[in-house]
Motif scaffolding. Sequence first.
Motif, PDB file in Angstrom:
ATOM      1  N   ASP A 189      -6.546  -2.609   8.760  1.00 25.61           N
ATOM      2  CA  ASP A 189      -6.701  -1.551   7.760  1.00 25.61           C
ATOM      3  C   ASP A 189      -8.077  -0.905   7.865  1.00 25.61           C
ATOM      4  O   ASP A 189      -8.217   0.314   7.678  1.00 25.61           O
ATOM      5  N   LEU A 203      -2.867   9.086   7.591  1.00 29.24           N
ATOM      6  CA  LEU A 203      -1.986   8.002   7.169  1.00 29.24           C
ATOM      7  C   LEU A 203      -0.522   8.388   7.207  1.00 29.24           C
ATOM      8  O   LEU A 203       0.348   7.540   7.444  1.00 29.24           O
ATOM      9  N   ARG A 222       1.055   4.831   7.539  1.00 29.95           N
ATOM     10  CA  ARG A 222       1.012   4.155   6.246  1.00 29.95           C
ATOM     11  C   ARG A 222       2.105   3.078   6.156  1.00 29.95           C
ATOM     12  O   ARG A 222       1.861   1.963   5.694  1.00 29.95           O
ATOM     13  N   LEU A 225       1.142   0.016   8.039  1.00 26.86           N
ATOM     14  CA  LEU A 225       0.062  -0.722   7.378  1.00 26.86           C
ATOM     15  C   LEU A 225       0.550  -1.491   6.161  1.00 26.86           C
ATOM     16  O   LEU A 225       0.094  -2.601   5.892  1.00 26.86           O
ATOM     17  N   GLN A 226       1.471  -0.912   5.406  1.00 23.48           N
ATOM     18  CA  GLN A 226       1.870  -1.527   4.149  1.00 23.48           C
ATOM     19  C   GLN A 226       3.235  -2.228   4.230  1.00 23.48           C
ATOM     20  O   GLN A 226       3.823  -2.590   3.222  1.00 23.48           O
ATOM     21  N   GLU A 357      -7.403   2.074  -2.733  1.00 29.28           N
ATOM     22  CA  GLU A 357      -6.005   2.339  -2.375  1.00 29.28           C
ATOM     23  C   GLU A 357      -5.416   1.184  -1.570  1.00 29.28           C
ATOM     24  O   GLU A 357      -4.266   0.781  -1.782  1.00 29.28           O
ATOM     25  N   SER A 358      -6.206   0.632  -0.653  1.00 33.41           N
ATOM     26  CA  SER A 358      -5.722  -0.492   0.154  1.00 33.41           C
ATOM     27  C   SER A 358      -5.376  -1.689  -0.708  1.00 33.41           C
ATOM     28  O   SER A 358      -4.469  -2.471  -0.383  1.00 33.41           O
ATOM     29  N   VAL A 362       1.905  -1.993  -3.386  1.00 31.37           N
ATOM     30  CA  VAL A 362       2.953  -1.023  -3.071  1.00 31.37           C
ATOM     31  C   VAL A 362       4.112  -1.220  -4.051  1.00 31.37           C
ATOM     32  O   VAL A 362       4.587  -2.346  -4.262  1.00 31.37           O
ATOM     33  N   ARG A 374      -2.159  -2.306   1.189  1.00 33.01           N
ATOM     34  CA  ARG A 374      -2.178  -1.748   2.542  1.00 33.01           C
ATOM     35  C   ARG A 374      -2.874  -2.751   3.458  1.00 33.01           C
ATOM     36  O   ARG A 374      -4.053  -2.647   3.766  1.00 33.01           O
ATOM     37  N   SER A 375      -2.119  -3.765   3.834  1.00 33.85           N
ATOM     38  CA  SER A 375      -2.584  -4.867   4.684  1.00 33.85           C
ATOM     39  C   SER A 375      -3.549  -5.818   3.985  1.00 33.85           C
ATOM     40  O   SER A 375      -4.253  -6.584   4.638  1.00 33.85           O
TER      41      SER A 375
END
Length: 442
Positions: A189, A203, A222, A225-226, A357-358, A362, A374-375
């Motif tokens: 990430d 993303l 994205r 990553l998620q 955000e990471s 989700v 996000r990871s």
Amino acid sequence: MSRSRKIVLGIVALLVVALVAAYWWQRPLLLTGTGYAAHNACALDRVAGRGDPEGDLPPNPLVPVVRTSADGDETTGSILGALARQHAWYAPGYGCTLADERPDLPEPVEVPGANPYAAAAAPGDVPPGVAEALAAAFGDDLPASDREDLGTRAVVVLKDGELVAERYADGFDATTPQLGWSMTKSVTDLIVGRLVHDGELALDEDGLRPEWTDERAGITVRDLLQMTSGLEWDETYALNTPITRMLYLEPDMGAYVAGQGLAHRPGTYLQYSSGSTTLLCDILAERTGLGPNLPRETVFAPLGLGSAVLEPDPTGTPVCSSYLWASPRDWAAIGQFALQDGVWEGERLLPEGWMEESATAVDVESFEDEPYGRSWWTNAAPDGALVEPGLPADAYFAEGHDGQWIVVVPSEGLVMVRLGFTPEREDNRVLSSAVSLVDALR
């Protein structure tokens, strides 16, 4: 030839055929075991500087018959020295790669200097509450056998950017590289964030593989990553599942993952997948032209992670799902970089707000029991429920196989790294120790 002798020879022939058939039927399973052993022995010797590879072999019925041997930069794993041979090749800067022949890798990008924690003096007096938290993390209160099962090898604690405590098991110290397993995903990430910050990536880019002419063309950076790519996957660590096949049997890991079909429409379903992360790094390594130097150029060099090694597959794809080795203090620097939202030594290296955000869970239908961002694993689920009520809602985690953790608590200025070998014990005491540290350092 007598009738009885013909019968005996016939039985022997049938047994030989049956044994050969059984071997070829089970060969993928055997190669998984010998591949794990070869890679493990190579990396522990050449990357970590340790001589006890059996200490990092998980419980498995193949362990008693697996043999490893080393010849220069080549380490071979086999069954009883003869069957299902796998070869791991060491290259400076890149660690060990499973391949039939030595992979052709470029010169590694230099990582100049060292991060501030790598050269820091050992902490002085440790506050009593902090010492007690570390004692619990190492299982000082447990019988010797339970302490061994707990398997804690390193704990490093940063508070407000300062190294305030650390402790190591016998045979380990602040400089011993340790494998982070899936903590590598969280570093991925950061790699993506660097490329987004520099305008090289977005993303929501899709059309990531030329052969994806079906619905897979809608998979975005994205999504990978998620963990919402929708690609079919099984993360079960057993012999010959997709994850172990990718790591120990496939010469081109990215192509293997890209060849999986869709189980869900992209962006609608969260299922943890080491394949997604490694495929993403395959895409990025090719797009940037950096190949196996992708993590060295984007993260290791800017942060001064001198001990960090992210091992590639035979094609040069960094195995971003699993294979980052780093010293405990370098892992702590990674956590601090995340806590600071990508600002390092006064320079912004990630887009502003990247880590918030990471570290936001989700909100889609999910196969997973715990919230995922996000990871990074998050303490707060989309509905606000907390995984660990004793930690603030903004806490988030990098987690890896066998009990590797980075705990980041931005509101408390806290980073805790726990490294170890805990393949069977369910409670590795990381979160309870983190709660104790928060209380002690307030």
